[in-house]
Each structure stands twice: as C-alpha cells, then as structure tokens.
Enzyme design. Sequence first.
Site, short mmCIF file in Angstrom:
data_model
loop_
_atom_site.label_atom_id
_atom_site.label_comp_id
_atom_site.label_asym_id
_atom_site.label_seq_id
_atom_site.Cartn_x
_atom_site.Cartn_y
_atom_site.Cartn_z
N ALA A 15 0.82 -1.21 0.00
CA ALA A 15 0.00 0.00 0.00
C ALA A 15 0.85 1.26 0.00
O ALA A 15 0.50 2.27 0.60
CB ALA A 15 -0.92 0.00 1.21
N ARG A 21 -3.46 8.67 -9.99
CA ARG A 21 -4.65 8.82 -10.84
C ARG A 21 -5.92 9.20 -10.07
O ARG A 21 -6.92 9.58 -10.66
CB ARG A 21 -4.87 7.53 -11.65
CG ARG A 21 -3.89 7.35 -12.78
CD ARG A 21 -3.90 5.95 -13.35
NE ARG A 21 -3.19 5.01 -12.50
CZ ARG A 21 -3.13 3.70 -12.72
NH1 ARG A 21 -3.76 3.16 -13.75
NH2 ARG A 21 -2.45 2.91 -11.91
N ASN A 384 -47.06 18.39 24.37
CA ASN A 384 -47.24 18.79 22.97
C ASN A 384 -46.61 20.16 22.76
O ASN A 384 -46.88 21.09 23.51
CB ASN A 384 -48.73 18.85 22.62
CG ASN A 384 -48.93 18.98 21.12
OD1 ASN A 384 -48.85 18.01 20.38
ND2 ASN A 384 -49.15 20.20 20.66
N TYR A 394 -29.89 30.29 22.50
CA TYR A 394 -28.60 30.96 22.27
C TYR A 394 -28.77 32.46 22.48
O TYR A 394 -29.59 33.10 21.81
CB TYR A 394 -28.17 30.65 20.83
CG TYR A 394 -26.81 31.16 20.44
CD1 TYR A 394 -25.70 30.98 21.26
CD2 TYR A 394 -26.63 31.80 19.21
CE1 TYR A 394 -24.46 31.43 20.88
CE2 TYR A 394 -25.38 32.25 18.83
CZ TYR A 394 -24.29 32.07 19.65
OH TYR A 394 -23.06 32.52 19.28
N ALA A 430 -50.54 30.82 22.89
CA ALA A 430 -49.95 30.94 21.56
C ALA A 430 -49.33 32.32 21.38
O ALA A 430 -49.86 33.32 21.86
CB ALA A 430 -51.03 30.70 20.50
C1 UD1 Z 1 0.14 -4.59 -10.57
C2 UD1 Z 1 0.79 -5.81 -11.24
C3 UD1 Z 1 -0.10 -6.25 -12.41
C4 UD1 Z 1 -1.49 -6.56 -11.92
C5 UD1 Z 1 -2.07 -5.39 -11.12
C6 UD1 Z 1 -3.33 -5.82 -10.43
C7 UD1 Z 1 3.19 -5.57 -11.02
C8 UD1 Z 1 4.45 -5.20 -11.70
N1 UD1 Z 1 2.10 -5.44 -11.73
O1 UD1 Z 1 0.09 -3.54 -11.50
O2 UD1 Z 1 0.45 -7.38 -13.05
O3 UD1 Z 1 -2.32 -6.87 -13.00
O4 UD1 Z 1 -1.16 -4.95 -10.10
O5 UD1 Z 1 -3.98 -4.73 -9.82
O6 UD1 Z 1 3.22 -5.97 -9.87
N2 UD1 Z 1 3.07 -0.68 -4.54
C9 UD1 Z 1 3.97 -0.51 -3.51
N3 UD1 Z 1 5.21 -0.07 -3.81
C10 UD1 Z 1 5.62 0.17 -5.07
C11 UD1 Z 1 4.70 -0.01 -6.12
C12 UD1 Z 1 3.43 -0.45 -5.82
O7 UD1 Z 1 3.65 -0.72 -2.34
O8 UD1 Z 1 6.77 0.56 -5.26
C13 UD1 Z 1 1.72 -1.15 -4.21
C14 UD1 Z 1 0.64 -0.17 -4.63
O9 UD1 Z 1 0.32 0.71 -3.56
C15 UD1 Z 1 -0.52 -1.08 -4.96
C16 UD1 Z 1 0.14 -2.37 -5.40
O10 UD1 Z 1 1.47 -2.32 -4.94
O11 UD1 Z 1 -1.32 -1.33 -3.84
C17 UD1 Z 1 0.13 -2.52 -6.92
O12 UD1 Z 1 0.81 -1.42 -7.46
P1 UD1 Z 1 0.24 -0.64 -8.74
O13 UD1 Z 1 1.14 0.47 -9.04
O14 UD1 Z 1 -1.21 -0.37 -8.57
O15 UD1 Z 1 0.48 -1.77 -9.82
P2 UD1 Z 1 -0.34 -2.00 -11.14
O16 UD1 Z 1 0.22 -1.14 -12.21
O17 UD1 Z 1 -1.77 -1.92 -10.85
MG MG Z 2 -3.10 -1.11 -9.20
#
Ligand code: UD1
Ligand code: MG
Length: 483
Positions: A15, A21, A384, A394, A430
Amino acid sequence: MGKAPLKLDVAIVLAAGEGTRMKSQTPKVLHYIAGKTIIDHVLTEVSKLNPEQLRVVVGAGREAVEAQVKQIAPKAIPVFQAERNGTGHAVQLALADLKITGTVLICAGDTPLLRSETLGEFIAAHHKSENTVSVLTAEFPDPTGYGRILRNEAGEIVAIVEERDASDEIKLIDEINTGVYLFDIAALAKSVANLKSNNSQGELYLTDVIADIKAAGGRAAAVLSNDYSETLGINDRAQLAECAAIMRDRINYDHMLNGVEIIDPTTTWIDANVKISADAKIFPESWLAGTTSIAAHAIIGPRTTLMNVTVASGASVIESNCVDCEIGSDAKVGPYSYLRAGTKLAAGAKAGAYVEIKNSTIGEGTKVPHLSYVGDAEIGSGSNIGAATVFVNYDGVEKHKTKIGNEVRIGSDTMLVAPVSIGDGAYTAAGSVITDDVPAGAMGVARSKQRNILGWVLRKRSGTKSAQAAKAAGANESSEQGS
Ligand code: UD1
Ligand code: MG
C-alpha cells in the site's frame, strides 16, 4: 472431523503507491467505500485468515495510512518504502527481517472487494497442488492496464507481462494478474533478490519472480477466480465509484436475504457496519451510514439519511436527515425533519414536518408536530409542542437549557427563551415570548392584549375590495361600537 485449518504464516499488503490517478490529497487507500476506507476492507478480510504475521508496506501518505492500519489491525507491522521502486522492491523490503518460514499471501491495498472466502479457497488450492507460487487470476471483460497471464500449451503459467511491456498479441489475452499471490517464503526471498529493473518503468516487478522460481525448479500455478469483480482494483475515481456500486449491491443482497425489505436496491446505500433487523423496510434513495442500527418493523425513507442513528422497532423516519441520535420504538420522524447530534426521541415520540432538534430529550409520547426548533431541551412525557415553537437557546454568546415537564401544552409560536422551565401540566398561550419559569398547572401568557380599531379599513382604505367586503358585511366608517 472438521476441515483442516488453512495455514497462512505471513500476509503482506502492498500500500505504498502514490495513487496519482485519484488526483487527490488523500492517499488512495484512505478513500471510502461503504463507510470504510479501502485499506480497512482489505485488512479486515486478510485478518480473517489469521496470518501469524501481517505486514503492510506504506509509503505515500505514510503517517495517515499507518494510523489507519494501526486502528484496524493493531498487530500489523508497517514496513516503510521510502521510494516507490515497484512491487518487487516493496516485497524485498517486507521480507527483509522476516524470521518466519512457510507460506506468504501477498495482495494489494487497493482491491477492497476481495473476500476472505475467496482467499481461503485460493490458499487451499495452493496447498493441495503443493505449489511454490500461485497467482490468482481473473478474466476481465476489459483487461486494459493489467498484467497478462502467459500460459504454455500445457496450460501452465509461464510469465506475467505488464500492459506497458506487452506486444499487441499479448494485449489480446484477457486473463489478468489480480495482484494476489501465495509463495513459499524461502523461494520468494531467493527470487526477489534476483529481480532486475529492465522494463519500461525501470521498476522491480514482483511479477518477474514467476519465471525465476520456475527456472529454479519451483512449481507455479495460475488459479483462475470465478468472480472477476472481486479482484477489481481502484486506481481512479471512476473505479472507486464502480467498486462502491458493487459493494452496495453485495451489502443490500445480504440484508435482503436476512429479511430486510429494500424497495429499490440500486438507490439504497448502506454502509458496511450498519445493522438492520429482519422485517425493517427501506424505501428508495436512502443512505444508512456509520454505526446506524435499525430494529424490526422500522420504516426508513424514502430519501432519508441516517448517520450513526439507532432506530428502535416500529419507528418511522421519512424524508429526513438524522445524525448521532436515538429514535425510540414507534416514534415518528418527518417528513423533512433534521435531527442533530444528541437528539433522543423516547418511545412513541414525534418530530413532525420541518422540525429541527439538537441535543435534546423528547419524552415518551411527546409530540413536536410542525415547524419547530428544539435545542438543548429536556422534555417530559405526553407533552405537545405547538407549531412553530422555537427554543431560544442561544443568547448570542452562550447556549442555555430549557426544561419542560410532563403533559405540558406549549401554544403555537411560543418563544421559550432559555434558561427557562415549564412545570408539569402547564400551558403557554400561543404567540408568547416566555422568559420566566411557568409553574406546574399555570398558563403562561406573555403577549400584549389585542385591540380592534373599528372602521379603520373603510376610513383608510376606502374603495378597496377589502372595504367593499367589509361594507357588505355591515361595517361602517365609525370608530364607535355600533348599536
Ligand atoms: C500490478 C501488477 C499487475 C497486476 C495489477 C493488479 C506488477 C508489476 N504489476 O500492476 O500485473 O495486473 O497490479 O492490480 O506488480 N506498490 C507498492 N510499492 C511500489 C509499487 C506499488 O507498495 O513501489 C503497491 C501499490 O500501492 C498497490 C500495489 O502495490 O497497492 C500494486 O501497485 P500498482 O502500481 O497499482 O500496480 P499495477 O500497475 O496496478
Ligand atoms: Mg493497481
């Protein structure tokens, strides 16, 4: 003999992403769906699997995300990823000082629809096939943006190719990587150390370990899930709304199977933690939020918002907005009431049309039927409150309390200037502005005596329709009482 317990040693939730985006100042995983943050949904489901250790990789919005994680899963260990160098890098950090061996579940913090039942089946399949790595996959109607699953002629997974790195031919594959994996921890640790960032994003991709584990003689399998909607990830506001709608349908469906009557499930939004008893009835366009609970035979809506409200059995709340309050059994609220924090309606009480109440107790069977403001009051039973009464709580600087006894009759358009108290069985006339206490059984009158200026219209408005009507009714210009 029961089912063998599913063995899960470690769970890692990724996470740390920026959530660019979303175009938001709030970290992506802290946006809400059905009254809970996205990460709350994920951690709640993962926690149901009882992993021996839970690790959460945090980065963007670290403090806020960590605080939320601590609240939901106090035992979870946060792992800080200072730079987002990809999912592979995040896993490297998460494994860094891990002493436990066995099986690890890895999933993303942005897939709030995943259910523990599905994860449980995935774990069972992983153990049954004795896999080194299992990838949960799904067939998406529109796979754009996701990593594609490459299988060989025997149907075995060979690799995962990211959209950005995919040829046109690979882009046609609709089986995608959900981002949920199970690994043998030792094999993963070895493989993740070998990752290279030779891809279009220059990141370490966790997905590249599949081929590496296979090359090292490990067993890899792609496990296709039968409900793709569970694995939808949230990357932008459109996907947030899409997932919220799926969650709404899921929550409503469960309530309906439990005996709650929902007239229009597509316009009824119920938060995940709301409790509703069988035989309650919800009319369209209502939002039941927070810790709201609704007892049997209660009627809610249409167009009603309840935030942290307790509604007892048989009560009705129609076209109203209520926050942090208690509505007693068989009480009636609305249409068009606004019940604010600290309002308590006892059994059989009423807050009728265009009534606002805050921080007040309305006793059993007491009615506030029309157009009133009640603030900081304590009202006994059977009283009532006449139409358009205002509790003047207030003075421009401080708030003051009003106390009203049992079986009181407050006349319409009374101003009760607090602090003031009205004794049991008392009346107010009233139109009174009540500034002094009214003792039990007394009639409080606080208004000037009426006088009629006879003939005024005929003298001052002669020729008008009113004057003509008055003349026809026998009035004359004289200011003396006629004989
Ligand atoms: C990733 C997968 C993809 C899959 C998709 C599913 C990889 C390379 N790709 O792509 O194959 O279809 O998820 O949703 O793994 N995160 C980190 N640290 C980082 C990068 C990401 O903690 O450096 C976490 C993000 O917060 C997220 C998760 O990893 O919760 C996935 O990262 P995101 O950038 O969303 O990967 P996708 O491009 O969606
Ligand atoms: Mg993702």
